[in-house]
Design an enzyme around this catalytic site. Structure first.
Site, PDB file in Angstrom:
ATOM      1  N   THR A   1      45.859  29.148  39.560  1.00  0.00           N
ATOM      2  CA  THR A   1      46.760  28.011  39.317  1.00  0.00           C
ATOM      3  C   THR A   1      47.222  27.398  40.624  1.00  0.00           C
ATOM      4  OG1 THR A   1      47.488  28.858  37.197  1.00  0.00           O
ATOM      5  CG2 THR A   1      49.022  27.425  38.330  1.00  0.00           C
TER       6      THR A   1
ATOM      7  N   SER B   1      41.416  33.208  37.313  1.00  0.00           N
ATOM      8  CA  SER B   1      41.291  34.649  37.581  1.00  0.00           C
ATOM      9  C   SER B   1      41.107  35.492  36.327  1.00  0.00           C
ATOM     10  CB  SER B   1      42.459  35.163  38.425  1.00  0.00           C
ATOM     11  OG  SER B   1      43.591  35.424  37.642  1.00  0.00           O
TER      12      SER B   1
ATOM     13  N   THR C   1      47.268  34.219  39.062  1.00  0.00           N
ATOM     14  CA  THR C   1      48.263  35.264  38.786  1.00  0.00           C
ATOM     15  C   THR C   1      47.778  36.257  37.725  1.00  0.00           C
ATOM     16  OG1 THR C   1      49.366  33.947  37.075  1.00  0.00           O
ATOM     17  CG2 THR C   1      50.221  33.753  39.327  1.00  0.00           C
ATOM     18  N   ASP C   2      46.828  35.823  36.876  1.00  0.00           N
ATOM     19  CA  ASP C   2      46.532  36.634  35.696  1.00  0.00           C
ATOM     20  C   ASP C   2      45.934  37.999  36.018  1.00  0.00           C
ATOM     21  OD1 ASP C   2      47.605  34.740  34.083  1.00  0.00           O
ATOM     22  OD2 ASP C   2      45.706  33.947  33.333  1.00  0.00           O
TER      23      ASP C   2
HETATM   24  C1  SIN Z   1      44.624  32.272  36.898  1.00  0.00           C
HETATM   25  O1  SIN Z   1      45.016  33.428  36.848  1.00  0.00           O
HETATM   26  O2  SIN Z   1      43.645  31.917  37.580  1.00  0.00           O
HETATM   27  C2  SIN Z   1      45.289  31.211  36.092  1.00  0.00           C
HETATM   28  C3  SIN Z   1      46.723  31.491  35.866  1.00  0.00           C
HETATM   29  C4  SIN Z   1      47.541  31.521  37.112  1.00  0.00           C
HETATM   30  O3  SIN Z   1      47.073  31.510  38.252  1.00  0.00           O
HETATM   31  O4  SIN Z   1      48.788  31.547  36.939  1.00  0.00           O
END
Ligand code: SIN
Length: 320
Positions: free
Chosen positions: A16, A68, A101-102
């Site tokens: 993100t 991710s 973050t995932d």
């Molecule tokens: C991801 O994990 O690539 C998408 C969600 C995020 O980064 O918060």
């Protein structure tokens, strides 16, 4: 540029933080991993100011543009290899890895267990896309560079929301709020406040996993799957995974790692077939404490995704 200026390399992998939405006020309907690492660096004027003052040199490389949730073992190996090569350059003071973050906690744990990080390797991310008016990525990136530049800092770290987490301690605990992460019972290592780092405990120094010396190519990694225990759980899930080639199974148990009896019976069948089973908790915090004589082997303090990584590494070392 003074010759003492240290180099920080920003490695982009997507997420993100590199996400773009069609509408600026759209915080969830965006596409992750669109922007390259140089674009992210250029979006933080304070970084250009540090370079102009001769305090740092910043290089940017885009390694991947993944959402991710699609992170894979091949990208982990490529990231680890690139990080190893960059850390070996004497003028490189530290690395920053931008990530989604995932699965941030999984990549952080994999690097924590396999990458010799005598210098800081700082992962960072964002909950809001780069196009959001209140994007959190630029501040997180600035804070990550601050920690990566800090003399004496070391280890695999995550800097997010002004907090410094150990790579083994991170847990994502919220799906969309900006305060998405928790440091578990270990607590945070420190804070970044207005560009100043405050540390409450030492940098992480745990020994690497023995498998780090000879990691297998991604297509040869032992298959380890995660099964969640829940009301009405079916042992057939474990039987199917064993039939599909799983060499290890992590059960994300309820509470303190308790497991539905249907899964315990299937896990015993799996063990009899040579599959290694570990029992974690589906709770994000607390891990599994203690054991009963009749229970499946415990993953201890590791979360289920961490236990899966640890078991893959164990199986690499144990290979015939
Ligand atoms: C991801 O994990 O690539 C998408 C969600 C995020 O980064 O918060």
């Amino acid at each position: 540029m003074p010759s003492h200026a240290s180099t920080i390399v920003v490695l982009g992998t997507g997420g993100t933080i590199a996400g773009v939405a069609a509408r600026a006020d759209d915080h969830v309907g965006y596409q992750a991993g669109q922007l390259g690492a140089q674009v992210l660096v250029d979006a933080v004027p304070a970084l250009a100011e540090r370079v102009a003052r001769g305090e740092a040199l910043i290089e940017a490389e885009t390694l991947a543009r993944l959402d991710s949730c699609d992170m894979d073992h091949g990208t982990w190996l490529a990231l680890r290899a690139r990080a190893e090569a960059l850390l070996a350059r004497p003028e490189v003071a530290g690395l920053v890895v931008t990530h989604g973050t995932d699965t941030l906690e999984e990549t952080a744990f994999f690097l924590h267990r396999t990458l010799a990080a005598d210098k800081p390797v700082v992962l960072t991310a964002a909950m809001r896309p780069a196009t959001a008016p209140s994007a959190d990525g630029p501040q997180n990136l600035l804070d990550a560079v601050t920690v990566a530049s800090l003399p004496g800092a070391r280890g695999v770290l995550v800097v997010f929301g002004g907090r410094i987490f150990g790579g083994a301690d991170l847990r994502k605990v919220h799906g969309y709020r900006v305060e998405a992460f928790h440091a578990g019972d270990a607590g945070v290592i420190g804070d970044v406040v207005d560009g100043q780092v405050r540390c409450y405990r030492p940098w992480p120094t745990a020994p690497l996993h023995a498998a780090a010396a000879s990691l297998l190519p991604a297509d040869a990694w032992p298959v380890v799957d995660i099964v969640m225990s829940h009301a009405g759980a079916r042992g057939e899930v474990i039987d199917a995974l064993v039939a599909a080639g799983a060499r290890g199974i992590v059960i994300a148990g309820t509470g303190n790692g308790s497991v539905h009896r249907a899964l315990v019976e299937a896990a015993r069948r799996a063990e009899a077939a040579g599959v290694i089973v570990r029992r974690a908790s589906r709770c994000q915090l607390g891990g599994v404490v203690g054991s009963r004589p009749d229970s499946l082997p415990s993953a201890g303090e590791l979360t289920a995704p961490q236990a899966r990584i640890e078991l893959m590494l164990d199986l690499m070392v144990a290979r015939p």
